[in-house]
Each structure stands twice: as structure tokens, then as C-alpha cells.
Design an enzyme around this catalytic site. Structure first.
Site, PDB file in Angstrom:
ATOM      1  N   LEU A  26       0.819  -1.193   0.000  1.00  0.00           N
ATOM      2  CA  LEU A  26       0.000   0.000   0.000  1.00  0.00           C
ATOM      3  C   LEU A  26       0.863   1.257   0.000  1.00  0.00           C
ATOM      4  CD1 LEU A  26      -2.679  -1.237   2.549  1.00  0.00           C
ATOM      5  CD2 LEU A  26      -2.927  -0.993   0.080  1.00  0.00           C
ATOM      6  N   ASP A  77       0.071  -9.720  -4.718  1.00  0.00           N
ATOM      7  CA  ASP A  77       1.422  -9.151  -4.692  1.00  0.00           C
ATOM      8  C   ASP A  77       1.428  -7.776  -5.376  1.00  0.00           C
ATOM      9  OD1 ASP A  77       4.749 -10.015  -5.898  1.00  0.00           O
ATOM     10  OD2 ASP A  77       4.097  -8.972  -4.089  1.00  0.00           O
TER      11      ASP A  77
END
Lengths: 317, 431, 166
Positions: B64, B306
Site C-alpha cells: 500500500l 502481490d
């Protein structure tokens, strides 16, 4: 299948790697080089083909000798030559490869000769230039050195005439050699029936046999009846105890001396892309012997590079 | 606040449901699950005809980029991208800037993400300080601050003694290690899978044994210390064999695979496509086939995205100099659906791997459509054809190996805690 | 149309050239036609005279549009050019561009005293201020007609007329 080296007419737009060239294309380049060979023997060593065109040598990785041969080749075609040793200038100021290239494109050169330490750099640059600019890969990382592969093929053809009955042995650091890869591709495409690589396991890349070669760890076995022996340079970093224990041990196990040369055919030729490490990969006497064609390789290299530039610059959109 | 989702094909693996049903969401919880529910019960109605209604996806690995450099990708942009992928539970690794090895940073991340109300963020804390593989972090403190487990991201611990001690410590408190198995030395400077492709391209190769020797080490230590370990992003057939055997021997191990390893091999790198520069590297066809088989036979417990958004600048470089990673969270469910279609694998089995099973791995009570559970729901349109490009991707990262390709299947709505956090343009809400 | 008899034209050309030969002469044939003619007439020219052949591929003015097309052997001029009288031999003279390219190439080998251009046929299509001093016959053809000197099975030279479709 999309081939980034060809334009939409199937003509050579860039020279990025030998892989992807057809046999006909390679022969065309060799034949063209043959024509250019004579020019180096005249008084006026120039033809006006690239008059008014600009060839820019962009070397992100240093190499005086390769850059010089490209410069001579370009000048013999009457082109203007600019040399950019990017390694020492803008790159160290943090400029990206792409920004450097974009700046150069703005200077309106027709051909860029590029050398870079990263595999794939030439492909990367070629995918970002305008259609009428041609890229010649002068070496990218461990990937490819196509003009070397071509000039080596030219040399073999000069001395051996036919490819289809030869045994060619490549000796040395195959793992880190773009020259070896280009040679392997060229010789396979040209139909050489037996290509051998000779090296210790630490210097062989994975699954190298899938590229169409026979692997030998024993140099005496590998050189037996060979018609052509191509020696590769061993860099100092390899002999510091990590890949190879020492220079002496390398020369003892894989160096080319007269005794080993005699295992090959009587008329076998000895080649080397240069620069040589005398006494490391090759015995001094062998390097200077009659079977050595190392110096003619340099002469042929100029003709081959002239041929590549002439063919690329002759593409019209 | 009430929403009625009508007529969708409800797939809820935990409760063994795969049927056309209506779902009623009230005040953030799943209130009812049945045929033909009364529309008057709801303020909003979503017509899910011909769509798949499933639990919100729990993604075990996505970056993130928070805390981070704030250049382009932000927590908000990437959580929104996750929503566009139907993801409501997000596990992020600790290799942020700065590294997540301090309780204060973890609390900040949790607070920030909770304020956005776009999903549940489950951070993994650093197992060692600065991820340097030498000294333990304050593991308990990090756990109390909200870390769901402990990871070394892409920096494997080289010192076996440190690995052993960290596992002993985790095991003391019944905490779980989330590790990507890789030998630091064998993979150093390696760029792509070692094989014919790496030889042709002249790029340094990473051998399979880099993964398998690391898996062996980790599993033996886990077995001895009775530590729970989850292995991230397995990429080799041999590695999967080791996990299978360990599971039989009672080692508390689970594993996941990245969505890219299911569809791509090192062949797809082509002419140095930097969008295929991934860690672990794309492997061989034989590894890929084994991965698919292992998903079906249960050796692989979960599939993750991923997700790694990378600035365009960092991909526009010669291959080895570019930044690794692919932006993938929005493609996770569409590709999972494609896997089901192309290989004729039961969709419920696959949805289990991105909802219920990840929930089990995290030991949380999520990933299902059980009545009275939090309403985290993903509505997926299996017939929506779309082209993957800069406009259609919401993430700031447009770097995907599937760029300019067409996919059939797209998330049309995502609900988190009973609120609609994402709606594609094709959804019409009725009141 | 009636094409001229190539053998006769070559015989005439040989006689005219023979009158001009002295110890300072170098005969150069432009590939391929001129070179074929030179090979044919050389044995019957009285003295042993220096010769050479020129392939104009690298000196053409249409490189940008046409690219590099090499059909011939490389140029071969092994003799001294400085101070010589060059007799440049070609089969068909059209626009003059081939001769311009040939002359540019000759000057890269050295500085001749004089160049005489000797051709079998002049097509009357001169585009540059260059014209042959020796020309055996003139004919007019259209732009898409191509006249080629060919050696037939009987080792006799004949002219072939080819039409190209633009």
C-alpha cells in the site's frame, strides 16, 4: 512474430542482436562488408554513402577500441561522427538513460551506436526513438554484441569459405560474455554443424546447451579436430578466488598453448575479440603465430561495421 | 443503512453455498441470505443478476506504500484500487519507508487506514530491526499495536541462528511468521529465473534451490520450535513438494502463490519487458503447472495479488535497473475467474483461496457471508469485457504484464462494513 | 523495333579506342556492361594496356530513396591513376548519372589528366552536362524501356529490350 529490429517492410531498422536475424540477412551483411573491404586499401579510404548523415557513439560503458572502429567505419562512409562518453558526464549527474537519449535525439543524429553495461539497454533505447533513427548495439551487458558476432562470422568465412562442415570451439568465460552469445547465435543461424563451448562449470551459463552447443569441461577434448578456435578474454575480477582460484591455474587448465593448438586441425585458425591477456587465456607465441587471425579480425571489423551502417541508413520509410 | 443484493450467484465456500440467492445487508452486517427476499426491506437494491456475489477478498500480500515516499501511490489511492479489485482485507509487508518496526508507526498506519473506511488493513510487522536480520524487534508490542504477523519482506534472514531464535520467540507468544523463502546469497544480484531465458537475455539467474534451500531451513526450524509459519509467494515445483511433505509431518505451515506465477513464465519476459521483472522471478512452465495442480490439491492455501505499484519512470529503464513489481490488485479476481474457466477448476475452490482460507491463515473471522458477520462483499461480473490500460486501472501503478490485454470479468461493486465503497459504471442502484 | 547489332557496334568502338591508345592510357569499364565490352575487346587491342573496372554502387546519387543494392563485384583499379588518360567504357548512356558517379569514384583513386567517355549507344536522355565523346549509335526509347547488353549462348553479344511497368 514481432521483431523489434525490423521495420514493417521486413528490412533491418536497428541492429540489436544476432538472435532474430535470418540467414539471408546475415549473408547480406557479410557480402556488403566484402565490398567495403577494398576501400581500406585505397589511397582515398572513403565513399560518400553517408555524406551529410550523423553517427553518434553513445557509450555508457567505456571502450576506446570498439568506439574507435565504429568511428573509423562511419568516417569511411563520409558520415559526421560525434562521440559521447556518457559514462563520465550526464549519467553520473543522475540523468536517466531515457533522458540522455531524448536529449541526443533532439540533436538529430541518424544513427546511434550504443554500448551499455545493462542487458537489454539497446532494446530499451530502440523502443523509444523515432522511426527514422537507427540503433546499433555495440554491447549491452552480457546479452549481445552483434557486430562482433558478424565480424567473427566474416572472418571464419574468409579463411574457411563454407560454414556447413566446421567444428568451432569457443573457450573461456561464456557466462559473462556477450560476444560468446552473439557468436553462438550467428554460427547456428549460418549452419555450423558443431559448436563447442569449453569452460569450467563456474563460467558456463544455465542450460547453455539449449542454445545449440556441445559443452566441454576438458579443453583437450574440446579442441580435438577443431577448425576454428575462438578465445575469450578472462577479466581480472573472475580470477580473484570466487569463480576461479587464480590466473596461473586458469592458464594451466584452459589456456591456449601450442601443444593444445596442435590437437586441432593443422589449418585451424585462432581468433580473439580483444584485448588479449597474454599468458592468461592465450600463450603469447600462439597469439603471434601464423594460425592467429586476431589482427585481420580488426580490419574486417571496420568493413562489417561499415556494411551495417550502410544497410541501416539505406532504409527509407 | 440497508442494501439488498438481488439474484446473484452467491458463492460462499465457508458455508458451502453456491446458489442463486438474495442477500440483505443491514447496519453493516449480513442480516439475511435467502431466495426472493422482500425488496421493501432495503433502502438500496443492487441487481446482481448474472453476477457472482462472494465475500470481500482478503489479499495476503499487497504494497500500500504507506508509510512511504508519497510520490504518486498513496494509501488512499491503493486502497481504492484494492476496492476496485473486490478486496476488503489487506495484508501489507513491513518494507515501507520507514520500515514498520516501531509500534508508533503501526498505530499510525492503523489509524490512517481505519479513517478511510475502505477496508481492513492487517500490517505485518518487521521481524528484525530495520529488517536487517540481526536483532529482534519488540514483537509483542508490535502485535499489540495491530500487527497480525511478522515478516522480513524481501530481505531474508541470512543468519540461521537469528532465524532460529526469532522463531522460538514467536512461538512463545503463539505468533505467526510470514516469510518469503529465499537464500540471500544465492539470490544476490540475481534478476530472473536461472535457465535458458536468463542465458539468452544475459541476465543473472536465480536458481530454484535459492527458494528450496530456504524453505527447508525455515520448515525444519518451524518444526523444531513448533512455530506457525506462512510462506509467501512460493514459485517452484520443488518448493511446493517440500511444503506438502511438511504438512504431512504436522508442521504448522501454510503457503500462498502470487497470481502472476499462475499465468506467466520467464518466457513472457520477451524483449526485456520490465513489467515482468518480479520477485520471486517468473519461473518455468513446469513450475507453473505444478502451482496450478497444487492449488487444486490443497498444497497451496491462498492466492495473493502481490500488488506493487511502480512509478512509470522506474519501469522505463534497462531491465536490471528498473524497479521490480506489478500493479495487480484489480486483476486478482478477474484472473482467478480466468483460471477457473481456462483450467476447468471449481470456482468455489478458487474463491475459497482468496476469502475463507486467507481469513483462516490470519486467524480472523472474516472471508465469509455468514449471517451476522461483517458485510464485506464483492460482486463480480463474469461477462464484463475490458481492456487493461492506464484509464481502466485505478491504482497509481499502471505497471502490469497484462497491459493492453483484454480480460473478461471485472468486479462491479464492493461493499465494506455494509457500505458501498466501489461501484463500476455498469451498476445501477435502485432505491 | 529493330535493335542495333551489338557485335558490330562493339567492333566499331574497338577500332575507335585503338586509335587513341598510347602508353599513358588506362581503360576502365563500368560494370557490368562496360566491363563485358572491355573484356571482349582487350585481346585484339594492339598493345598491353592497363585496365580496371568500376562498380558505382557507393557513389550513386539515389542512396536515400533506393538504399544500398550491391549487385556487382567491388571496383578494381590496381593501376596508377595520377596523370593518366582514362578511357571510360560503358554500353548504354542515358541520363549521365552513372558516369558522374564513375568519375567521382575515379577521382578518389587519383587525379587523371583526361577522361574520355566511350559508349555503344546514346539514348538522348541527357539530364546532366555530361556526354560521350565516342558514341557509335543514337536511339530514342521511352522512359520505361530498358536496353540491356547480353551475352548469348553462342558467346555473341546482343541487345535485349525490356519494358518495365511503373
Amino acid at each position: 512474430m514481432f521483431n523489434p529490429q525490423l521495420n514493417n517492410k521486413g528490412n533491418l531498422n536497428h541492429l540489436l542482436s544476432i538472435e532474430g536475424l535470418s540467414k539471408e540477412k546475415i549473408i547480406q551483411i557479410l557480402d556488403t562488408a566484402e565490398s567495403f573491404l577494398k576501400i581500406g586499401e585505397r589511397d582515398v579510404k572513403k565513399v560518400p554513402i553517408l555524406r551529410g548523415k550523423t553517427v553518434c557513439n553513445v557509450f555508457f560503458e567505456n571502450s576506446t577500441r570498439t568506439r574507435t572502429t565504429f568511428e573509423i567505419a562511419a568516417k569511411r562512409l563520409s558520415a559526421d561522427v560525434i562521440n559521447l562518453n556518457v559514462a563520465t558526464s550526464s549519467q553520473s549527474k543522475g540523468e536517466t538513460v531515457l533522458d540522455t537519449i531524448n536529449n541526443l535525439i533532439a540533436m538529430n543524429a541518424d544513427i546511434f551506436v550504443v554500448r551499455h553495461s545493462s542487458s537489454g539497454a539497446a532494446h530499451f533505447i530502440a523502443s523509444h526513438v523515432k522511426p527514422n533513427i537507427h540503433i546499433i548495439n555495440a554491447g549491452d551487458g552480457n546479452h549481445s554484441h552483434p557486430t562482433q558476432g558478424l565480424l567473427d562470422a566474416f572472418t571464419i568465412r574468409k579463411y574457411k569459405t563454407n560454414f556447413n562442415n566446421l567444428k568451432v570451439a569457443i573457450v573461456g568465460d561464456i557466462l559473462n560474455s556477450r560476444v560468446a552469445r552473439s557468436n553462438i547465435h550467428a554460427l547456428n543461424i549460418l549452419g555450423v554443424p558443431e559448436i563447442r563451448v569449453i569452460a569450467p562449470k563456474t563460467l558456463l551459463p544455465d542450460e547453455i546447451e539449449k542454445l545449440g552447443v556441445h559443452v566441454f569441461y576438458d579443453i583437450d577434448k574440446g579442441l580435438k579436430d577443431a577448425d576454428v578456435i575462438m578465445m575469450l578474454r578472462i577479466q581480472n575480477e573472475r580470477m580473484d578466488g570466487i569463480m576461479l582460484p587464480s590466473q596461473e591455474e586458469y592458464f594451466k587448465t584452459y589456456g591456449l598453448n601450442q601443444v593444445r593448438l596442435d590437437l586441432a586441425k593443422k589449418d585451424a585458425i585462432v581468433m580473439h575479440p580483444g584485448p588479449m591477456n597474454r599468458g592468461v587465456e592465450i600463450d603469447s607465441a600462439v597469439a603471434d603465430s601464423e594460425q592467429s587471425v586476431i589482427l585481420p579480425q580488426v580490419t574486417f571489423g571496420i568493413a562489417v561495421r561499415m556494411a551495417v551502417m550502410a544497410i541501416l541508413a539505406g532504409q527509407h520509410s | 443503512m440497508s442494501i439488498l443484493i438481488k439474484n446473484g450467484r452467491v458463492v460462499d465456500p465457508k458455508n458451502n453455498i453456491d446458489a442463486i440467492l438474495d442477500i440483505l445487508v443491514v447496519d453493516g452486517k449480513i442480516a439475511e441470505l435467502n431466495k426472493n427476499l422482500d425488496s421493501k426491506k432495503a433502502k438500496q437494491i443492487i441487481d446482481a443478476s448474472n453476477k457472482i456475489v462472494m465475500p470481500g477478498i482478503i489479499d495476503l500480500q499487497l504494497n500500500l506504500r504507506e508509510p512511504g515516499n508519497q510520490y504518486k501511490s498513496t494509501l488512499e489511492s491503493e486502497m481504492k484500487a484494492a476496492n476496485a479489485g473486490g478486496v476488503t482485507g489487506m495484508v501489507c509487508p513491513p518494507d515501507t519507508t520507514p520500515i514498520l518496526d516501531e509500534p508508533g508507526l503501526v498505530k499510525m498506519l492503523k489509524n490512517k487506514s481505519e479513517a478511510l473506511k475502505l477496508g481492513n488493513v492487517y500490517p505485518l510487522g518487521a521481524l528484525t530491526q530495520k529488517l536487517s536480520g540481526k536483532l529482534l524487534t519488540e514483537i509483542n508490542d508490535l502485535y499489540e499495536s495491530g500487527c497480525i504477523g511478522f515478516s522480513q519482506a524481501e530481505k531474508p534472514i541470512q543468519d540461521t541462528e537469528v532465524l532460529y531464535r526469532s522463531f522460538q520467540y514467536l512461538s512463545t507468544f503463539n505468533l505467526k511468521a510470514f516469510l518469503r523463502a529465499e537464500d540471500a546469497y544465492l539470490s544476490e544480484k540475481g534478476i530472473i529465473n536461472a535457465g535458458e531465458i536468463s542465458t539468452r537475455l544475459g541476465l543473472k539467474g536465480i536458481q530454484s534451490i535459492s527458494e528450496t534451500t530456504a524453505i527447508n531451513k525455515i520448515l525444519e526450524i518451524a518444526h523444531l520450535t513448533k512455530t506457525k509459519v506462512h510462506l509467501n509467494k512460493i514459485s517452484t515445483a520443488d518448493g511446493l513438494n517440500l511444503v506438502k511433505i511438511a504438512k504431512k509431518n504436522g508442521v504448522k505451515v501454510t503457503c500462498d502463490v502470487s497470481i502472476h506465477q499462475i499465468f506467466l513464465t520467464d518466457n513472457d519476459i520477451g524483449f526485456f519487458n520490465t513489467n515482468c521483472f518480479l520477485k520471486p522471478p517468473l519461473r518455468r512452465e513446469s513450475d507453473r503447472i505444478k502451482i496450478i495442480d497444487s492449488i487444486v490439491d490443497g498444497t497451496i492455501d491462498a492466492i495473493c495479488s502481490d500488488h506493487s505499484p511502480v512509478n512509470e519512470d522506474n519501469k522505463l529503464k534497462p531491465f536490471a535497473e528498473s524497479e521490480h513489481g506489478a500493479s495487480s490488485v484489480e486483476l486478482l479476481m478477474p484472473l482467478v475467474y480466468k483460471l477457473s474457466e481456462d483450467y476447468k477448476i471449481d470456482l468455489g475452490l478458487l474463491i475459497n483461496k482468496i476469502t475463507n482460507q486467507p481469513s483462516g491463515i490470519l486467524e480472523i473471522n472474516k472471508g465469509s457471508l455468514s449471517v451476522n458477520s461483517d458485510a464485506d462483499i464483492c460482486i463480480f461480473d463474469p461477462e464484463h469485457s475490458w481492456e487493461i490500460n492506464s484509464k481502466s486501472l485505478i491504482s497509481e501503478g499502471k505497471n502490469t504484464p497484462f497491459f493492453n490485454q483484454n480480460l473478461t470479468g471485472k468486479v462491479s461493486s464492493t461493499i465494506f462494513n455494509g457500505n458501498i465503497v466501489f461501484t463500476g459504471s455498469s451498476v445501477i442502484l435502485k432505491n | 523495333m529493330n535493335l542495333p547489332n551489338a557485335e558490330n557496334l562493339i567492333e566499331s568502338l574497338k577500332n575507335k579506342i585503338n586509335e587513341m591508345i598510347d602508353e599513358n592510357t588506362v581503360l576502365i569499364g563500368v560494370q557490368r556492361g562496360g566491363e563485358l565490352i572491355l573484356q571482349k575487346i582487350l585481346p585484339s587491342l594492339g598493345s598491353a594496356v592497363a585496365t580496371g573496372s568500376i562498380d558505382t554502387s557507393f557513389y550513386r546519387d539515389d542512396f536515400s530513396s533506393r538504399g544500398l543494392k550491391i549487385k556487382n563485384k567491388p571496383s578494381k583499379i590496381d593501376t596508377e591513376i595520377n596523370g593518366k588518360h582514362i578511357i571510360l567504357i560503358d554500353d548504354v548512356f542515358s541520363s549521365g548519372r552513372t558516369v558522374r558517379a564513375a568519375m567521382n569514384e575515379i577521382f578518389d583513386y587519383g587525379r587523371p589528366d583526361k577522361i574520355t567517355l566511350a559508349v555503344l549507344i546514346d539514348r538522348n536522355e541527357q539530364e546532366l552536362p555530361i556526354s560521350p565523346q565516342i558514341c557509335i549509335e543514337k536511339i530514342s526509347l521511352s522512359k520505361n524501356q530498358h536496353l540491356e547488353l547480353v551475352l548469348d549462348e553462342n558467346k555473341k553479344f546482343t541487345f535485349h529490350l525490356k519494358e518495365s511497368h511503373v
